[in-house]
Design a protein around this motif. Structure first.
Motif, PDB file in Angstrom:
ATOM      1  N   ASP A  75      47.105   5.562  -8.007  1.00 51.22           N
ATOM      2  CA  ASP A  75      46.794   4.862  -6.764  1.00 51.22           C
ATOM      3  C   ASP A  75      47.193   3.395  -6.798  1.00 51.22           C
ATOM      4  OD1 ASP A  75      45.872   7.089  -5.536  1.00 51.22           O
ATOM      5  OD2 ASP A  75      43.736   6.641  -5.743  1.00 51.22           O
ATOM      6  N   TYR A  76      47.002   2.741  -7.948  1.00 48.41           N
ATOM      7  CA  TYR A  76      47.294   1.310  -8.034  1.00 48.41           C
ATOM      8  C   TYR A  76      48.757   1.034  -7.708  1.00 48.41           C
ATOM      9  CZ  TYR A  76      47.510  -3.464  -9.850  1.00 48.41           C
ATOM     10  OH  TYR A  76      47.683  -4.812  -9.973  1.00 48.41           O
ATOM     11  N   PHE A  77      49.657   1.911  -8.142  1.00 48.02           N
ATOM     12  CA  PHE A  77      51.086   1.701  -7.952  1.00 48.02           C
ATOM     13  C   PHE A  77      51.635   2.440  -6.735  1.00 48.02           C
ATOM     14  CE2 PHE A  77      50.349   1.037 -12.507  1.00 48.02           C
ATOM     15  CZ  PHE A  77      50.904  -0.220 -12.653  1.00 48.02           C
ATOM     16  N   ARG A  78      50.816   3.286  -6.147  1.00 46.21           N
ATOM     17  CA  ARG A  78      51.299   4.108  -5.026  1.00 46.21           C
ATOM     18  C   ARG A  78      51.294   3.343  -3.709  1.00 46.21           C
ATOM     19  NH1 ARG A  78      48.824   8.457  -2.001  1.00 46.21           N
ATOM     20  NH2 ARG A  78      46.873   8.161  -3.136  1.00 46.21           N
ATOM     21  N   PHE A  79      50.447   2.328  -3.595  1.00 47.90           N
ATOM     22  CA  PHE A  79      50.325   1.577  -2.343  1.00 47.90           C
ATOM     23  C   PHE A  79      50.953   0.196  -2.509  1.00 47.90           C
ATOM     24  CE2 PHE A  79      46.987   4.736  -2.268  1.00 47.90           C
ATOM     25  CZ  PHE A  79      47.075   5.243  -0.980  1.00 47.90           C
ATOM     26  N   TYR A  80      51.891  -0.114  -1.627  1.00 50.97           N
ATOM     27  CA  TYR A  80      52.632  -1.375  -1.704  1.00 50.97           C
ATOM     28  C   TYR A  80      52.449  -2.128  -0.396  1.00 50.97           C
ATOM     29  CZ  TYR A  80      56.721  -4.498  -2.122  1.00 50.97           C
ATOM     30  OH  TYR A  80      57.562  -5.584  -2.173  1.00 50.97           O
ATOM     31  N   LYS A  81      52.009  -3.378  -0.492  1.00 56.14           N
ATOM     32  CA  LYS A  81      51.769  -4.175   0.708  1.00 56.14           C
ATOM     33  C   LYS A  81      53.012  -4.992   1.033  1.00 56.14           C
ATOM     34  CE  LYS A  81      48.215  -6.999   2.915  1.00 56.14           C
ATOM     35  NZ  LYS A  81      46.969  -7.772   2.734  1.00 56.14           N
ATOM     36  N   GLU A 188      51.259  -4.858   5.737  1.00 55.37           N
ATOM     37  CA  GLU A 188      50.381  -3.694   5.696  1.00 55.37           C
ATOM     38  C   GLU A 188      50.711  -2.827   4.498  1.00 55.37           C
ATOM     39  OE1 GLU A 188      50.937  -1.241   9.117  1.00 55.37           O
ATOM     40  OE2 GLU A 188      53.101  -1.524   9.147  1.00 55.37           O
ATOM     41  N   TYR A 189      49.741  -2.001   4.110  1.00 50.64           N
ATOM     42  CA  TYR A 189      49.943  -1.126   2.970  1.00 50.64           C
ATOM     43  C   TYR A 189      50.779   0.088   3.374  1.00 50.64           C
ATOM     44  CZ  TYR A 189      46.800  -3.567  -0.177  1.00 50.64           C
ATOM     45  OH  TYR A 189      46.240  -4.507  -0.997  1.00 50.64           O
ATOM     46  N   ILE A 190      51.730   0.436   2.493  1.00 54.89           N
ATOM     47  CA  ILE A 190      52.560   1.621   2.677  1.00 54.89           C
ATOM     48  C   ILE A 190      52.338   2.542   1.494  1.00 54.89           C
ATOM     49  CG2 ILE A 190      54.901   2.503   2.978  1.00 54.89           C
ATOM     50  CD1 ILE A 190      54.038   0.734   5.262  1.00 54.89           C
ATOM     51  N   ASP A 191      52.088   3.805   1.782  1.00 55.63           N
ATOM     52  CA  ASP A 191      51.958   4.816   0.731  1.00 55.63           C
ATOM     53  C   ASP A 191      53.366   5.256   0.327  1.00 55.63           C
ATOM     54  OD1 ASP A 191      51.506   7.007  -0.889  1.00 55.63           O
ATOM     55  OD2 ASP A 191      49.883   7.818   0.334  1.00 55.63           O
ATOM     56  N   LEU A 192      53.804   4.855  -0.843  1.00 54.06           N
ATOM     57  CA  LEU A 192      55.167   5.146  -1.281  1.00 54.06           C
ATOM     58  C   LEU A 192      55.408   6.642  -1.448  1.00 54.06           C
ATOM     59  CD1 LEU A 192      55.600   2.292  -3.918  1.00 54.06           C
ATOM     60  CD2 LEU A 192      56.388   2.328  -1.546  1.00 54.06           C
ATOM     61  N   SER A 193      54.367   7.389  -1.768  1.00 53.90           N
ATOM     62  CA  SER A 193      54.537   8.831  -1.956  1.00 53.90           C
ATOM     63  C   SER A 193      54.854   9.539  -0.648  1.00 53.90           C
ATOM     64  CB  SER A 193      53.281   9.436  -2.594  1.00 53.90           C
ATOM     65  OG  SER A 193      52.177   9.359  -1.704  1.00 53.90           O
ATOM     66  N   LEU A 194      54.451   8.940   0.487  1.00 56.10           N
ATOM     67  CA  LEU A 194      54.750   9.531   1.787  1.00 56.10           C
ATOM     68  C   LEU A 194      56.113   9.107   2.307  1.00 56.10           C
ATOM     69  CD1 LEU A 194      51.336   9.056   3.658  1.00 56.10           C
ATOM     70  CD2 LEU A 194      52.179  11.101   2.489  1.00 56.10           C
ATOM     71  N   ASN A 195      56.717   8.129   1.657  1.00 55.73           N
ATOM     72  CA  ASN A 195      57.994   7.571   2.119  1.00 55.73           C
ATOM     73  C   ASN A 195      58.986   7.476   0.960  1.00 55.73           C
ATOM     74  OD1 ASN A 195      57.227   6.549   5.037  1.00 55.73           O
ATOM     75  ND2 ASN A 195      55.563   5.893   3.688  1.00 55.73           N
ATOM     76  N   PRO A 196      59.387   8.613   0.396  1.00 56.26           N
ATOM     77  CA  PRO A 196      60.290   8.576  -0.759  1.00 56.26           C
ATOM     78  C   PRO A 196      61.641   7.978  -0.412  1.00 56.26           C
ATOM     79  CG  PRO A 196      60.157  10.799   0.147  1.00 56.26           C
ATOM     80  CD  PRO A 196      59.106   9.989   0.848  1.00 56.26           C
ATOM     81  N   GLU A 197      62.258   7.356  -1.408  1.00 61.90           N
ATOM     82  CA  GLU A 197      63.587   6.775  -1.204  1.00 61.90           C
ATOM     83  C   GLU A 197      64.625   7.889  -1.209  1.00 61.90           C
ATOM     84  OE1 GLU A 197      66.417   3.202  -2.966  1.00 61.90           O
ATOM     85  OE2 GLU A 197      65.029   4.249  -4.288  1.00 61.90           O
TER      86      GLU A 197
END
Length: 475
Positions: A75-81, A188-197
């Motif tokens: 979780d700590y690394f999954r959310f990027y502001k 805002e926070y973005i869930d990186l797991s929901l938005n893969p590169e």
């Protein structure tokens, strides 16, 4: 007649070259060759480093890749502001990607860990905190204390506050290699797991302008370059550059290669065409696209060198993780979930212990050590990179912008660790392993910097692992 035909051929060739260099890595529109040319030169020693490609391949694919991929799923690394609404500071934002794959999937407020609710940064360790009015109670009252006689005038005029803010901005600019927008109102926070590169369909003049601006306006270039119309510096010309400028170019080129590999390995192979097809289409490796971007016959022979630069920037970021390792091992990685936080700390410690064992880290001690000229060069180095971080706000695809800003901030954080001086010990030799932990308050990194650095390194690790998949496909 022969002379006329010769002129026609010459003009046609010139037009083809001009069209070719007007694109990012899309130099030719011909079909890629069915050869292993991309990997024939991808072996042996790396320039400006002391290790070889094969050593890194094994170390990453076997030891680092599974660890870092597991770590960034926490979780700590999954959310990027991040602030994705900033205006482009260099040109009119005349092209926005309208494809659905460019859009960001927002995360619900309930899914963001507790640190987003007023705990977005490290716990304040300042001793002055315990003397704040809010922390006092009747039991702590002092009968001998006279509030009137002990009054301290804390008033600061607006003009002085403005000047102090400028001082702070100046100090930050001296050590930060990129701008951080996590404290912006629109962040805002973005869930990186929901938005893969992955490939989004974002291309054309808008996308090409981003990389051309980076290479032509911000990367250092040799004084004598007969290929000035070519946006990339040819490998044969790098010898005309000093070590610091070569490092800058190879880091940017390596990051560019990594991003291209991500797009080729997660390419939209087909839209949803049948009831049984995945809801969002079928994604997978596109070998033809990979060859088109890296095959020597389609990149003026530069493709394999671009891939080598991927390994170079991988070593650079890994060295930053090792250098600041004791700092990272003492972080709390707070999310509000005690078990998750403890698992994250253990995973960090485990991965760093593996990184410490790598014998041939990137050696930053040989850079910026030649007096006044070195200080001037370091400032140019930092200013150029900060400018690149601003260019990321000109990306017309939100998902591309998200991952571009994250990976640029990750690389900028690595450069900050390596070259700001905050993490330098008495002996900067990488072979001695991690440097001793000094004053944590002095070495402080923001949460977004830590998240960006580890995720950026994970992206590089993933790219090297994907190269092995493309090798196997070619075999």
């Amino acid at each position: 007649m022969a002379f006329k035909n010769y002129c026609v051929v010459l003009v046609t060739f010139a037009i083809a070259v001009v069209q070719a260099v007007s694109y990012d890595t899309e130099l030719f529109e011909t079909e890629s060759c069915d050869s292993n040319a991309c990997f024939e030169s991808l072996q042996g020693a790396l320039e400006d480093c002391t290790c070889n490609v094969d050593t890194i391949d094994y170390f990453n694919n076997v030891k680092i890749f599974p660890r870092i991929q597991s770590l960034v799923s926490k979780d700590y690394f999954r959310f990027y502001k991040v602030n994705l609404k900033k205006e482009c500071p260099f040109w009119a934002d005349d092209s926005r990607c309208a494809m659905k794959y460019c859009h960001i999937k927002p995360c619900s407020k309930d899914s963001v860990p507790q640190y987003a609710d007023g705990h977005d940064d490290h716990i304040d360790e300042s001793p002055a905190t315990k003397y704040l009015k809010e922390t006092q109670n009747e039991c702590m009252a002092d009968d001998d204390h006279n509030p009137d006689l002990g009054y301290l005038n804390m008033t600061i005029s607006p003009a002085s506050q403005y000047e102090i803010a400028k001082w702070s901005a100046h100090d930050n600019a001296l050590e930060n290699f990129c701008e951080s927008d996590d404290r912006d109102v629109d962040a805002e926070y973005i869930d990186l797991s929901l938005n893969p590169e992955r490939y989004t369909g974002y291309k054309g003049s808008s996308a090409h302008r981003i990389w051309r601006s980076i290479y032509e306006e911000n990367c250092f270039r040799p004084k004598a370059n007969p290929y000035s119309s070519f946006p990339f510096v040819l490998s044969s010309d790098l010898s005309n550059m000093c070590l610091e400028k070569r490092v800058f170019y190879r880091a940017i080129s390596g990051l560019h290669s990594s991003i291209n590999i991500h797009l080729c390995s997660k390419y939209l192979l087909s839209e949803k065409t049948a009831f049984a097809a995945p809801p969002e289409g079928e994604w997978g490796a596109n070998l033809v696209e990979f060859q088109r971007r890296f095959d020597p016959s389609m990149t003026f022979g530069e493709g394999p060198n671009w891939l080598k630069n991927l390994y170079f920037v991988y070593l650079l970021e890994m060295r930053a993780l090792a250098k600041a390792g004791p700092y990272f091992e003492h972080e709390e990685y707070y999310t509000g979930n005690h078990n998750e936080d403890e698992e994250t700390r253990q995973a960090i410690s485990n991965m760093l212990s593996v990184i410490y064992t790598f014998p041939e880290h990137f050696n930053e001690s040989s850079m910026f050590n030649k007096g006044i000229q070195a200080a001037t060069l370091k400032k140019e180095f930092r200013d150029h990179f900060r400018n690149i971080s601003r260019i990321m706000d000109c990306v017309g695809c939100d998902k591309c912008k998200l991952w571009g800003k994250l990976q640029i901030q990750g690389l900028g954080t690595a450069l900050k660790i390596l070259f700001s001086g905050r993490w330098d010990g008495g002996d900067a030799d990488p072979s001695v392993g991690p440097l001793p932990l000094r004053h944590k308050s002095h070495e402080r990194l923001q949460r977004t910097e830590i998240v960006a650095l580890f995720n950026a390194f994970a992206r590089l690790s993933n790219s090297i692992r994907e190269l092995e998949n493309f090798r196997n496909m070619l075999r």
